[in-house]
Design an enzyme around this catalytic site. Structure first.
Site: not given
Length: 494
Positions: A189, A321, A415
């Site tokens: 991330s 995600e 995610h």
């Protein structure tokens, strides 16, 4: 058994040993970012006398964490703010033996550049040490202190911290048994976005040999003039001057209040570029800037000019995600067509055309699902593939598509889902509110963890390199490669 001791350039540290792993926690790589150092580039560590206790993690960067509905996020982002001045520190894990010359993996945590720490349980480096790797995890300045281009203050202080940490690893990891010539930096991330930026940065050249970019790319930077709007907005909220004196006069709690206020979806602030694109899609107000000595140009432009060509790259995304942001909150299933268009238009000037391409308005197609699918591509998948195409060095691409059973199976390959598999720490992410649900596949964690170690050891992977012609992406779950269609042209991407 005696506790392990290492002599570093700054002093002696004493760690702990358990389970065939030695741990050295909270070891400083730069001086405390307080006082005159607060808005300065990272300064050298002040040496200490005697033996420093390295058995506790210590403080981390000022932050305030928030939970996702129905999910236990502590294993992913940590317990929140642990106050203290000396937080530019690293954790080091190594095997409990006398081996030297081991490959080194340096992890940079995510959290939107405003939350997270090196100490989140799912990112425990013990598993890498168990398998013969020196693992290092670092803290860095975030939010206002790390990524707000305050006039008169050096830009990209958070990235400068990471560069300082990698320099510390290069100069000192031998004392812990690591090979400074075989360093792989990896992150997820915001940590992955930062690594992509470091690949493009002239100041990080030569500090690492390989990079693993998990759910990240080099497309999330802003120009300094655009970010000045955020500086002025925060200064207005706080009723201070927009300089180091003003921001330095505000207690951290009040500063975090202002960060939360300006980060709210209802906050009136326009961070779009001259073409009307907002590259971060509202996920975070705080990101690195380009146009300084750290990032003289946009990362994609730097790659096109040969930056990072000597770095072996493994880059990939998860298949779904945006589910992390839109499923637990109920937004995906509740949002209507007009609001979905409005939300996307705040970041993408051709929102109507984009959503139409993803089936909005089609019978049986929920507007929220069209929005989610579009953002999966716009925010993560396509920019990662553009980064892979621009990188002139050895590049491999992956996709993580194991689907969590959480939220009736709707959380899917969201995610952050790959993290407990990469670290082989599934126990941290199971249970009634665990990201991975009650019974995630241990064999997938072992296989994925081994692939990361294999890449960090010698750069090898069991699938062919990515290139712009074949666009080959490897599915980590299905263990097969596929050739993807060409990336769509504008207006879908900036």
């Amino acid at each position: 058994m005696s506790e392990p001791i290492v002599s570093t350039a700054d002093g002696i540290v004493q760690g702990s040993a358990a389970g065939d792993v030695r741990r050295f926690l909270g070891v400083p790589y730069a001086a405390a970012p307080v006082g005159a150092n607060r808005f300065a580039p990272p300064q050298p560590v002040v040496p200490w006398s005697g033996v420093r206790d390295a058995t506790v993690a210590g403080p981390n960067a000022p932050q305030r964490t928030k939970a996702f509905p129905g999910l236990d996020t502590v294993p992913l982002i940590g317990e929140g703010w642990a106050p203290g001045d000396e937080y530019l520190t690293a954790n080091i894990w190594r095997p409990d033996d006398d081996r030297t010359g081991l490959p080194v993996m340096v992890f940079i945590h995510g959290g939107g550049f405003v939350i997270g720490s090196k100490d989140a349980p799912v990112q425990d480096g013990s598993t890498f040490a168990r398998d013969g790797v020196i693992c290092v995890a670092i803290n860095y300045r975030m939010g206002v202190d790390g990524f707000l281009p305050i006039p008169g203050v050096p830009t990209n202080l958070g990235l400068r911290d990471m560069i300082a940490a990698l320099t510390w690893v290069r100069d000192g990891i031998t004392a812990f048994g690591g090979d400074p010539g075989n360093v792989t930096v990896f992150g997820e991330s915001a940590g992955a976005m930062a690594i992509a930026d470091l690949i493009a940065s002239p100041l990080a050249k030569g500090l690492f040999r390989r990079a693993i970019v998990q759910s990240g790319h080099g497309g999330m930077t802003r120009s300094v003039p655009v970010m000045q709007r955020l500086v002025k907005k925060l200064a207005k909220i706080l009723k201070i001057t927009s300089d180091a004196t003003g921001f330095g006069s505000v207690p951290y709690d009040a500063l975090i209040d202002a960060v939360e206020a300006v980060s709210a979806p209802t906050a009136r602030i326009d961070l779009r570029d001259e073409a009307g694109h907002e590259p971060v899609f509202g996920i975070s107000r705080f990101v690195p800037v380009h146009g300084d000595d750290v990032l003289p140009e946009r990362p994609l432009d730097a790659l096109a000019n040969g930056a990072g060509s000597g770095v072996d790259l493994l880059i990939g995304t998860n298949a779904e995600e945006m589910n992390l942001y839109l499923v637990p909150t109920g937004v995906r299933d509740k949002i209507g067509r007009l609001l979905a268009t409005y939300v996307l238009h705040k970041s993408q000037p051709q929102a109507r055309k984009v959503l139409k391409a993803y089936g909005i308005g089609t019978k049986g197609r929920k507007p929220g699902q069209a929005l989610t699918d579009a953002m999966n591509d716009l925010v993560f998948r396509w920019p990662a593939r553009r980064f892979a195409e621009a990188h002139k060095g050895r590049t491999h691409m992956y996709e993580f598509d194991w689907r969590s059973p959480m939220f009736g199976g709707e959380l899917g390959a969201s995610h952050g889902m790959e993290l407990p598999f990469v670290f082989d720490t599934l126990a941290c992410a199971t249970g009634e509110q665990g990201l991975c649900g009650p019974n995630p596949p241990q064999d997938l964690a072992e296989r994925m963890h081994a692939l990361w170690i294999r890449f960090a050891t010698d750069g090898r992977l069991p699938w062919v390199e990515f290139d712009a012609e074949t666009r080959q992406v490897y599915s980590l779950v299905r263990q097969e490669a596929r050739h993807e269609p060409a990336i769509p042209a504008a207006p879908f991407l900036p």
